[in-house]
Design a protein around this motif. Structure first.
Motif, PDB file in Angstrom:
ATOM      1  N   THR A   1       0.863  -1.317   0.117  1.00 55.34           N
ATOM      2  CA  THR A   1       0.152   0.054  -0.105  1.00 55.34           C
ATOM      3  C   THR A   1       0.952   1.284  -0.063  1.00 55.34           C
ATOM      4  OG1 THR A   1      -1.708  -1.143   1.334  1.00 55.34           O
ATOM      5  CG2 THR A   1      -1.907   1.173   1.507  1.00 55.34           C
ATOM      6  N   ASN A   2       0.731   2.208  -0.852  1.00 53.14           N
ATOM      7  CA  ASN A   2       1.155   3.305  -1.030  1.00 53.14           C
ATOM      8  C   ASN A   2       1.147   4.234   0.483  1.00 53.14           C
ATOM      9  OD1 ASN A   2       1.892   2.773  -3.669  1.00 53.14           O
ATOM     10  ND2 ASN A   2       0.499   4.261  -4.451  1.00 53.14           N
ATOM     11  N   ARG A   3       2.010   4.989   0.917  1.00 47.87           N
ATOM     12  CA  ARG A   3       1.855   5.820   2.004  1.00 47.87           C
ATOM     13  C   ARG A   3       2.443   7.195   1.701  1.00 47.87           C
ATOM     14  NH1 ARG A   3      -0.948   2.613   5.855  1.00 47.87           N
ATOM     15  NH2 ARG A   3      -0.035   0.435   5.785  1.00 47.87           N
ATOM     16  N   ALA A   4       1.511   8.000   2.107  1.00 45.06           N
ATOM     17  CA  ALA A   4       1.773   9.470   2.020  1.00 45.06           C
ATOM     18  C   ALA A   4       2.590  10.109   3.201  1.00 45.06           C
ATOM     19  CB  ALA A   4       0.553  10.310   1.930  1.00 45.06           C
ATOM     20  N   THR A   5       2.841   9.201   4.339  1.00 43.52           N
ATOM     21  CA  THR A   5       3.349   9.630   5.553  1.00 43.52           C
ATOM     22  C   THR A   5       4.353   8.370   5.805  1.00 43.52           C
ATOM     23  OG1 THR A   5       1.714   8.969   7.052  1.00 43.52           O
ATOM     24  CG2 THR A   5       1.719  11.214   6.374  1.00 43.52           C
ATOM     25  N   PRO A   6       5.459   8.649   6.558  1.00 43.09           N
ATOM     26  CA  PRO A   6       6.329   7.570   6.667  1.00 43.09           C
ATOM     27  C   PRO A   6       5.683   6.319   7.641  1.00 43.09           C
ATOM     28  CG  PRO A   6       7.555   9.596   7.573  1.00 43.09           C
ATOM     29  CD  PRO A   6       5.833  10.024   7.161  1.00 43.09           C
ATOM     30  N   VAL A   7       6.187   5.178   7.177  1.00 49.54           N
ATOM     31  CA  VAL A   7       5.725   3.959   8.164  1.00 49.54           C
ATOM     32  C   VAL A   7       7.186   3.346   8.440  1.00 49.54           C
ATOM     33  CG1 VAL A   7       3.510   3.429   7.092  1.00 49.54           C
ATOM     34  CG2 VAL A   7       5.493   2.613   5.959  1.00 49.54           C
ATOM     35  N   GLN A   8       7.150   2.394   9.543  1.00 46.48           N
ATOM     36  CA  GLN A   8       8.410   2.036   9.778  1.00 46.48           C
ATOM     37  C   GLN A   8       8.561   0.667   9.388  1.00 46.48           C
ATOM     38  OE1 GLN A   8       8.388   1.504  14.334  1.00 46.48           O
ATOM     39  NE2 GLN A   8      10.462   0.378  14.294  1.00 46.48           N
ATOM     40  N   VAL A   9       9.867   0.320   8.995  1.00 49.40           N
ATOM     41  CA  VAL A   9      10.240  -0.980   7.973  1.00 49.40           C
ATOM     42  C   VAL A   9      10.257  -1.781   9.375  1.00 49.40           C
ATOM     43  CG1 VAL A   9      12.088  -2.024   7.212  1.00 49.40           C
ATOM     44  CG2 VAL A   9      11.597   0.629   6.630  1.00 49.40           C
ATOM     45  N   SER A  10       9.804  -2.961   9.034  1.00 52.02           N
ATOM     46  CA  SER A  10       9.611  -4.142  10.100  1.00 52.02           C
ATOM     47  C   SER A  10      10.933  -4.670  10.315  1.00 52.02           C
ATOM     48  CB  SER A  10       8.640  -5.238   9.389  1.00 52.02           C
ATOM     49  OG  SER A  10       7.528  -4.711   9.304  1.00 52.02           O
TER      50      SER A  10
ATOM     51  N   ARG B   1       9.906  -8.892  -2.079  1.00 48.16           N
ATOM     52  CA  ARG B   1       9.902  -9.080  -0.351  1.00 48.16           C
ATOM     53  C   ARG B   1       9.391  -7.612   0.159  1.00 48.16           C
ATOM     54  NH1 ARG B   1      10.922 -14.378   0.654  1.00 48.16           N
ATOM     55  NH2 ARG B   1      12.854 -15.058  -0.783  1.00 48.16           N
ATOM     56  N   THR B   2       8.316  -7.808   0.935  1.00 50.89           N
ATOM     57  CA  THR B   2       7.676  -6.689   1.424  1.00 50.89           C
ATOM     58  C   THR B   2       8.373  -6.279   3.056  1.00 50.89           C
ATOM     59  OG1 THR B   2       5.889  -8.053   2.419  1.00 50.89           O
ATOM     60  CG2 THR B   2       5.588  -7.007   0.242  1.00 50.89           C
ATOM     61  N   THR B   3       9.193  -7.187   3.302  1.00 49.97           N
ATOM     62  CA  THR B   3       9.721  -6.979   4.655  1.00 49.97           C
ATOM     63  C   THR B   3      11.425  -7.231   4.377  1.00 49.97           C
ATOM     64  OG1 THR B   3       9.187  -9.161   5.671  1.00 49.97           O
ATOM     65  CG2 THR B   3       7.846  -7.358   5.971  1.00 49.97           C
ATOM     66  N   PRO B   4      12.289  -6.736   5.471  1.00 46.62           N
ATOM     67  CA  PRO B   4      13.827  -7.130   5.149  1.00 46.62           C
ATOM     68  C   PRO B   4      14.136  -8.316   5.220  1.00 46.62           C
ATOM     69  CG  PRO B   4      13.488  -5.090   6.611  1.00 46.62           C
ATOM     70  CD  PRO B   4      11.925  -5.777   6.232  1.00 46.62           C
ATOM     71  N   VAL B   5      14.990  -8.753   4.320  1.00 45.77           N
ATOM     72  CA  VAL B   5      15.540 -10.176   4.350  1.00 45.77           C
ATOM     73  C   VAL B   5      17.087  -9.945   4.375  1.00 45.77           C
ATOM     74  CG1 VAL B   5      13.682 -11.476   3.512  1.00 45.77           C
ATOM     75  CG2 VAL B   5      15.588 -10.423   1.756  1.00 45.77           C
ATOM     76  N   ALA B   6      17.855 -10.975   4.919  1.00 49.21           N
ATOM     77  CA  ALA B   6      19.407 -10.876   4.970  1.00 49.21           C
ATOM     78  C   ALA B   6      19.776 -11.100   3.436  1.00 49.21           C
ATOM     79  CB  ALA B   6      19.899 -11.666   5.887  1.00 49.21           C
ATOM     80  N   VAL B   7      20.912 -10.278   2.974  1.00 47.10           N
ATOM     81  CA  VAL B   7      21.727 -10.524   2.004  1.00 47.10           C
ATOM     82  C   VAL B   7      22.710 -11.704   2.327  1.00 47.10           C
ATOM     83  CG1 VAL B   7      23.400  -9.471   0.308  1.00 47.10           C
ATOM     84  CG2 VAL B   7      21.671  -8.173   1.257  1.00 47.10           C
ATOM     85  N   SER B   8      22.776 -12.760   1.244  1.00 50.63           N
ATOM     86  CA  SER B   8      23.406 -13.948   1.613  1.00 50.63           C
ATOM     87  C   SER B   8      24.708 -13.724   1.762  1.00 50.63           C
ATOM     88  CB  SER B   8      22.881 -15.058   0.717  1.00 50.63           C
ATOM     89  OG  SER B   8      21.387 -15.270   0.710  1.00 50.63           O
TER      90      SER B   8
END
Length: 210
Positions: free
Chosen positions: A52-61, A104-111
């Motif tokens: 979902t687009n956001r017009a204000t900041p959202v926290q990265v999980s 990926r919609t949430t962070p994943v580690a770079v291998s």
């Protein structure tokens, strides 16, 4: 969604210590180690588990120890205090670096990436400078911008050929450049407009001296 011709404050964002702008999204790292993003989110590049687009900041999980943030076209990466890297968003060319091409919609580690001192995101590729002065890149390699002598995409980091003693690295649309400790500059990738600085308009798959 109104365009602005003069600066406006980003709503609710404070204690920002690092910022990054992608194609249609922006992110900031706060002094508490969290990352906040806003804007276009069709590929999950805001990192909050949605599209979902956001017009204000959202926290990265799931990120609370970030020391650096960088944004590409439609993906985002953060370097953590343990010198590892997490990425999220668009991944069709492997630019997230987790060995897949899945969005990926949430962070994943770079291998397999550790001892990272600096990160930079280009259009659809990403690079890192390690503490030993070598470089690793991953993602789209079609113009040689990964610097490993190939034009193949890579879903995990590969070493940039022959480059040591790097102190800075910067990835752009389809090329990458590095500054070395001897104050020389080396570039690789798409050179069609002379952007590699080697007096040609050739594509280079390994670094050339500017």
């Amino acid at each position: 969604t109104t365009n602005r011709t003069t600066p406006v404050a980003v709503s609710g964002l404070f204690n920002a210590t690092d910022i990054a702008a992608g194609y249609n999204h922006s992110c900031a790292r706060r002094s508490d180690g969290t990352v906040w993003c806003w804007g276009y989110n069709n590929y999950g590049q805001l990192g909050n588990g949605s599209t979902t687009n956001r017009a204000t900041p959202v926290q990265v999980s799931g990120i609370s120890t970030a020391v650096e943030v960088t944004a590409g076209d439609n993906h985002t990466c953060a370097r953590l205090s343990d010198n590892t890297v997490r990425c999220w968003g668009y991944n069709a060319q492997g630019q997230i670096g987790d060995g897949s091409t899945a969005t990926r919609t949430t962070p994943v580690a770079v291998s397999g990436l550790s001892n990272v001192a600096m990160i930079t995101a280009g259009d659809i590729h990403t690079c890192a400078r390690l503490n030993d002065g070598t470089l690793r890149c991953w993602g789209h390699g079609g113009n040689g911008q990964l610097g490993n002598g190939s034009t193949a995409n890579r879903t995990t980091p590969v070493a940039v050929s022959g480059l040591t003693n790097a102190t800075q690295v910067d990835a752009r649309y389809r090329h990458t450049c590095a500054l070395r400790s001897d104050q020389t500059v080396w570039c690789w990738g798409n050179g069609g407009n002379g952007q590699l600085g080697d007096s040609t308009t050739l594509q280079r798959t390994t670094p050339v001296d500017v």
